[in-house]
Structure formats: structure tokens, C-alpha cells
Design an enzyme around this catalytic site. Sequence first.
Site, PDB file in Angstrom:
ATOM      1  N   GLU A  33     -11.494  25.882  -8.976  1.00  0.00           N
ATOM      2  CA  GLU A  33     -10.841  24.615  -8.586  1.00  0.00           C
ATOM      3  C   GLU A  33      -9.403  24.886  -8.160  1.00  0.00           C
ATOM      4  O   GLU A  33      -8.901  24.310  -7.183  1.00  0.00           O
ATOM      5  CB  GLU A  33     -10.817  23.620  -9.759  1.00  0.00           C
ATOM      6  CG  GLU A  33     -12.162  23.026 -10.111  1.00  0.00           C
ATOM      7  CD  GLU A  33     -12.045  21.859 -11.095  1.00  0.00           C
ATOM      8  OE1 GLU A  33     -11.109  21.061 -10.990  1.00  0.00           O
ATOM      9  OE2 GLU A  33     -12.916  21.753 -11.984  1.00  0.00           O
ATOM     10  N   HIS A  67     -13.888  17.399  -7.462  1.00  0.00           N
ATOM     11  CA  HIS A  67     -14.934  17.073  -8.420  1.00  0.00           C
ATOM     12  C   HIS A  67     -15.535  18.373  -8.943  1.00  0.00           C
ATOM     13  O   HIS A  67     -15.799  19.294  -8.159  1.00  0.00           O
ATOM     14  CB  HIS A  67     -16.016  16.222  -7.735  1.00  0.00           C
ATOM     15  CG  HIS A  67     -17.132  15.857  -8.664  1.00  0.00           C
ATOM     16  ND1 HIS A  67     -16.999  14.886  -9.628  1.00  0.00           N
ATOM     17  CD2 HIS A  67     -18.381  16.381  -8.802  1.00  0.00           C
ATOM     18  CE1 HIS A  67     -18.133  14.817 -10.319  1.00  0.00           C
ATOM     19  NE2 HIS A  67     -18.980  15.709  -9.842  1.00  0.00           N
ATOM     20  N   GLY A  80      -3.732  17.923 -15.938  1.00  0.00           N
ATOM     21  CA  GLY A  80      -2.967  18.247 -14.736  1.00  0.00           C
ATOM     22  C   GLY A  80      -2.978  19.711 -14.347  1.00  0.00           C
ATOM     23  O   GLY A  80      -2.041  20.181 -13.697  1.00  0.00           O
ATOM     24  N   ARG A 101      -9.499   6.574 -12.870  1.00  0.00           N
ATOM     25  CA  ARG A 101      -9.751   5.176 -12.501  1.00  0.00           C
ATOM     26  C   ARG A 101     -10.388   5.159 -11.124  1.00  0.00           C
ATOM     27  O   ARG A 101      -9.972   5.917 -10.239  1.00  0.00           O
ATOM     28  CB  ARG A 101      -8.446   4.358 -12.439  1.00  0.00           C
ATOM     29  CG  ARG A 101      -7.642   4.357 -13.684  1.00  0.00           C
ATOM     30  CD  ARG A 101      -8.355   3.758 -14.871  1.00  0.00           C
ATOM     31  NE  ARG A 101      -8.634   2.337 -14.727  1.00  0.00           N
ATOM     32  CZ  ARG A 101      -9.266   1.607 -15.637  1.00  0.00           C
ATOM     33  NH1 ARG A 101      -9.711   2.183 -16.748  1.00  0.00           N
ATOM     34  NH2 ARG A 101      -9.471   0.325 -15.461  1.00  0.00           N
TER      35      ARG A 101
END
Length: 213
Positions: free
Chosen positions: A176, A111, A14, A93
Site C-alpha cells: 500500500e 482499499h 495514518g 465515513r
Amino acid sequence: MARLRTAVLISGRGSNLQALIDACAARDFPAEIVLVVSNRANAQGLERAARARIPTRVFSHGDFATRDAFDSAINRALKDAGIELICLAGFMRVLGDAFVVAWRDRLINIHPSLLPQFPGLDTHTRALAACVERHGCTVHFVRHAVDSGPIIVQGSVPVLPNDTADTLAARVFAVEHRAYPLAVRLIAEGRVRVLDDNVEIDGRPGPVRLDAA
Ligand code: GRF
């Protein structure tokens, strides 16, 4: 000013969730995180959400007979919370087609590569093996095919001679954590449009690029 009601879906550490929490802490940030969803009860990101007093829900995929049932349960929780934007942040998922279609252009992912290079897993190892000069991350709208879709922001970093997958990953993580809040800000400010499956930002062809020296 109404802030964009955002959910973050996680499976693990996270750190991108944390970057979004930190961005949303600024009063003038145009989005707020109102729900964090995890498919793992022990995801470290759930503690980050709790510390920030953000409601959390856990849907363990093993508790559902089918992927559709799992997706539907998450979909209902998001609807109940009045979610306007979903950020996948290390959510491990794959969401089914019905979910992806229902949330089209309101569902984004980060990503760890400069897509279309290196979709899938182990991106840092693969970038090193391919001897690329620059590597990075991509924030994109989610489409049917995994790690594809209109690109909003790309952040790049140099690959250095002695890099290992870990040192490279650390450099990519730093970008990111800038790229994801920037993408959410641009969307929340209404500056992003998807035309013919390409992103326009402020009426000009996207994506926005953050290139670290
Ligand atoms: C990040 O590298 C992200 O790009 C990828 O999964 C990782 C999640 O890391 N989709 P964290 O849980 O945000 O620390």
C-alpha cells in the site's frame, strides 16, 4: 513546477498518510499535501501531519445533524485550501453522492484488497478464508458504490501458508505504501485519463501493477 495541491482524509493510524508525506518530501515529487482532514480528533495521523507541519482540520461527524452538512463542511475546507486532488486514506465515513460527483476524477481511495475481490471490511480475513494465492491493495477513483471505480494502481503480495490476518495485513501495508504514492505521482504528472470509466496511463489501458515476490 507547480505541485498538485492534495488533501488527505483520514480517520486513524495514518500509515498511508505517512507514506504520502514521505513521498512529497522529495523535491521532485509532483504533488504536495496542503491539508489533512480527520473525522476523529484523536486520529494518530493528525500527529503525523503536525510533525510534517501540514495544516489539519477535524470535522467530527457527530457534530453534524446530517451527512450532507458534514460533507458540505469538508467540501468548503477543501475548496478554501485550493485542493486539486483528494486522497482517502483510511477515512471511515462514506461520502455522499453530491460530494462524490463534485470531485469526480479528483477523489481517490486506497482499499486493502485486489478489487473487485473483497470490497468492504475484514479483507485480510476474507482473503485467507477464500484461500486466494495473491492478495493486495487497490488505488481507485471513487464512485457512488463503495470500493468501486476506475482502478489506477494495484499492488499484490503472495499469501503464505502460515499467514494470519495480521501477517498478511503487514505484507499488504508494505505494498500500500508504495502503491498510493505511485498513483498520486501518475495523476500529478498528468499521465492518467479516465475514459468510459476505465483508466488509461500514458495512453495505454491501466492499471499499473506492482507485484511483490
Ligand atoms: C488501509 O488498509 C487502507 O487500505 C484502508 O484503511 C487502512 C488505513 O490504514 N482504506 P492507515 O490509517 O493508512 O494506516
